[in-house]
Design a protein around this motif. Structure first.
Motif, mmCIF file in Angstrom:
data_model
loop_
_atom_site.group_PDB
_atom_site.id
_atom_site.type_symbol
_atom_site.label_atom_id
_atom_site.label_comp_id
_atom_site.label_asym_id
_atom_site.label_seq_id
_atom_site.Cartn_x
_atom_site.Cartn_y
_atom_site.Cartn_z
ATOM 1 N N SER A 1 0.830 -1.211 0.000
ATOM 2 C CA SER A 1 0.000 0.000 0.000
ATOM 3 C C SER A 1 0.863 1.259 0.000
ATOM 4 O O SER A 1 0.532 2.248 -0.665
ATOM 5 C CB SER A 1 -0.935 0.004 1.210
ATOM 6 O OG SER A 1 -0.202 0.031 2.412
ATOM 7 N N TYR A 2 1.984 1.213 0.720
ATOM 8 C CA TYR A 2 2.904 2.359 0.732
ATOM 9 C C TYR A 2 3.524 2.570 -0.644
ATOM 10 O O TYR A 2 3.606 3.705 -1.142
ATOM 11 C CB TYR A 2 3.990 2.134 1.780
ATOM 12 C CG TYR A 2 5.035 3.232 1.815
ATOM 13 C CD1 TYR A 2 4.716 4.502 2.274
ATOM 14 C CD2 TYR A 2 6.335 2.989 1.385
ATOM 15 C CE1 TYR A 2 5.668 5.509 2.303
ATOM 16 C CE2 TYR A 2 7.295 3.991 1.408
ATOM 17 C CZ TYR A 2 6.960 5.241 1.864
ATOM 18 O OH TYR A 2 7.906 6.241 1.884
ATOM 19 N N ASN A 3 3.940 1.483 -1.271
ATOM 20 C CA ASN A 3 4.506 1.585 -2.619
ATOM 21 C C ASN A 3 3.470 2.071 -3.619
ATOM 22 O O ASN A 3 3.785 2.830 -4.549
ATOM 23 C CB ASN A 3 5.067 0.230 -3.059
ATOM 24 C CG ASN A 3 6.292 -0.182 -2.271
ATOM 25 O OD1 ASN A 3 6.969 0.660 -1.673
ATOM 26 N ND2 ASN A 3 6.584 -1.467 -2.236
ATOM 27 N N ASP A 4 2.242 1.621 -3.438
ATOM 28 C CA ASP A 4 1.164 2.064 -4.322
ATOM 29 C C ASP A 4 0.948 3.565 -4.194
ATOM 30 O O ASP A 4 0.759 4.270 -5.190
ATOM 31 C CB ASP A 4 -0.127 1.316 -3.974
ATOM 32 C CG ASP A 4 -1.308 1.760 -4.811
ATOM 33 O OD1 ASP A 4 -1.450 1.261 -5.944
ATOM 34 O OD2 ASP A 4 -2.099 2.607 -4.341
ATOM 35 N N PHE A 5 0.976 4.060 -2.974
ATOM 36 C CA PHE A 5 0.804 5.496 -2.725
ATOM 37 C C PHE A 5 1.930 6.299 -3.371
ATOM 38 O O PHE A 5 1.691 7.321 -4.005
ATOM 39 C CB PHE A 5 0.762 5.751 -1.223
ATOM 40 C CG PHE A 5 0.676 7.205 -0.857
ATOM 41 C CD1 PHE A 5 -0.515 7.897 -1.011
ATOM 42 C CD2 PHE A 5 1.781 7.872 -0.345
ATOM 43 C CE1 PHE A 5 -0.600 9.231 -0.673
ATOM 44 C CE2 PHE A 5 1.702 9.210 0.003
ATOM 45 C CZ PHE A 5 0.507 9.892 -0.164
ATOM 46 N N ARG A 6 3.153 5.823 -3.231
ATOM 47 C CA ARG A 6 4.305 6.532 -3.801
ATOM 48 C C ARG A 6 4.298 6.495 -5.321
ATOM 49 O O ARG A 6 4.560 7.510 -5.979
ATOM 50 C CB ARG A 6 5.608 5.917 -3.292
ATOM 51 C CG ARG A 6 5.881 6.164 -1.821
ATOM 52 C CD ARG A 6 7.236 5.625 -1.436
ATOM 53 N NE ARG A 6 8.306 6.232 -2.211
ATOM 54 C CZ ARG A 6 9.566 5.814 -2.210
ATOM 55 N NH1 ARG A 6 9.912 4.775 -1.463
ATOM 56 N NH2 ARG A 6 10.475 6.423 -2.930
ATOM 57 N N SER A 7 3.991 5.339 -5.887
ATOM 58 C CA SER A 7 4.064 5.189 -7.341
ATOM 59 C C SER A 7 2.964 5.940 -8.063
ATOM 60 O O SER A 7 3.088 6.246 -9.255
ATOM 61 C CB SER A 7 3.991 3.704 -7.723
ATOM 62 O OG SER A 7 2.755 3.146 -7.330
ATOM 63 N N ARG A 8 1.885 6.260 -7.362
ATOM 64 C CA ARG A 8 0.755 6.923 -7.997
ATOM 65 C C ARG A 8 1.135 8.271 -8.589
ATOM 66 O O ARG A 8 0.592 8.708 -9.595
ATOM 67 C CB ARG A 8 -0.375 7.101 -6.976
ATOM 68 C CG ARG A 8 -1.736 7.385 -7.583
ATOM 69 C CD ARG A 8 -2.788 7.488 -6.516
ATOM 70 N NE ARG A 8 -2.759 6.361 -5.596
ATOM 71 C CZ ARG A 8 -3.424 6.320 -4.444
ATOM 72 N NH1 ARG A 8 -4.144 7.354 -4.079
ATOM 73 N NH2 ARG A 8 -3.360 5.258 -3.674
ATOM 74 N N TYR A 9 2.091 8.957 -7.968
ATOM 75 C CA TYR A 9 2.483 10.286 -8.426
ATOM 76 C C TYR A 9 3.951 10.358 -8.824
ATOM 77 O O TYR A 9 4.487 11.438 -9.046
ATOM 78 C CB TYR A 9 2.204 11.317 -7.326
ATOM 79 C CG TYR A 9 0.781 11.255 -6.819
ATOM 80 C CD1 TYR A 9 -0.259 11.829 -7.533
ATOM 81 C CD2 TYR A 9 0.475 10.578 -5.631
ATOM 82 C CE1 TYR A 9 -1.566 11.755 -7.083
ATOM 83 C CE2 TYR A 9 -0.830 10.503 -5.165
ATOM 84 C CZ TYR A 9 -1.840 11.095 -5.907
ATOM 85 O OH TYR A 9 -3.140 11.016 -5.452
ATOM 86 N N ALA A 10 4.602 9.207 -8.918
ATOM 87 C CA ALA A 10 6.042 9.183 -9.199
ATOM 88 C C ALA A 10 6.374 9.698 -10.589
ATOM 89 O O ALA A 10 7.446 10.269 -10.815
ATOM 90 C CB ALA A 10 6.576 7.760 -9.031
#
Length: 268
Positions: A23-32
């Motif tokens: 979930s943390y990676n998903d949050f970061r990758s969403r706007y990467a």
């Protein structure tokens, strides 16, 4: 049904560390991929709040609420949980198509994917709750013990969304048009939920109809917690009604997910 439901929750608990990391990676990758990154996560909700505030309070002076609280406080305390509901439903519905490469891997437990969207969106939800707290405090409404009920209502929202997204996410690979239906329903639901208006401005008969919307319980609950207006157990009928809806969604969602899961890799 109960066996399917407990099985999914058992998988989620067993894979809790993977779930949190995912979930943390998903949050970061969403706007990467964007230049300004996570900045865009704040812009749209803030612009939406300012637009509603300016149009309905400054411009039209529409009197959508009963005047008990400043409109900006009333708006924020209702729209913050609405943002969370809307964001989770939209992202979790598409989760199996978004992570189709994981769906096709036998070793990956895809049961955690919808839940990962609940958690990844919760990070932003916490931020906007802090903003709502700051605005209400600046307007003279300070937290009390009753404010802690936000934890309960956040749990209510997550359980309701869990059951709902198990259904929508499981159907989406076979029926992509469900996204369009959800978009239309969300527009209607936005105005049928006490985000911008107070239920006290309607006659008793209309109030009963509006309370039939399960989201009424959660969003009004958030607002009551922010303004310290009583305890949730003071509304037993609404509490029972909401949890009956939620349990039904969880049971139906677990069955739908189990039946359709073996066919995901064939259509993605």
């Amino acid at each position: 049904m109960l066996k399917d439901l407990f099985s999914i929750f058992k998988d989620i608990f067993t894979n809790k560390k993977l779930l949190m990391q995912f979930s943390y990676n998903d949050f970061r990758s969403r706007y990467a991929s964007s230049t300004l990154g996570i900045f865009w996560a704040f812009v749209n909700p803030v612009v939406t709040v300012l637009t509603y505030w300016f149009v309905f309070d400054v411009g039209l002076k529409s009197g959508l609420t009963d005047g008990k609280y400043p409109f900006i406080c009333y708006l924020l305390t209702g729209i913050v949980p609405w943002f969370y509901f809307s964001d989770v439903l939209g992202s979790a519905t598409n989760v199996f198509r978004e992570y189709s490469y994981l769906v096709k891997k036998v070793v990956f437990n895809i049961r955690i994917l919808p839940t990962s969207k609940l958690i990844s969106n919760f990070y932003m939800h916490i931020f906007f709750m802090i903003i709502a707290f700051l605005v209400t405090i600046l307007n003279g409404y300070y937290p009390t013990l009753q404010t802690l009920q936000i934890i309960y209502y956040a749990f209510c929202m997550m359980m309701f969304l869990t059951g709902l997204t198990w259904i929508t996410a499981a159907i989406q690979p076979f029926f992509p048009d469900i996204n369009q239906f959800i978009g239309i329903i969300m527009q209607t639901l936005m105005w049928g939920t006490p985000v911008l208006w107070s239920i006290n401005t309607f006659p008793p008969v209309v109030q009963m109809v509006l309370k039939a919307n399960p989201l009424f319980y959660v969003i009004q609950g958030y607002r009551n917690a922010f303004f310290s207006e009583g305890w949730f157990w003071q509304h037993p009928a609404l509490s029972i009604y909401f949890w009956v809806w939620t349990i039904v969604l969880l049971l139906v969602g677990s069955v739908v997910f189990k039946r359709l899961k073996p066919h995901f890799s064939d259509v993605l």
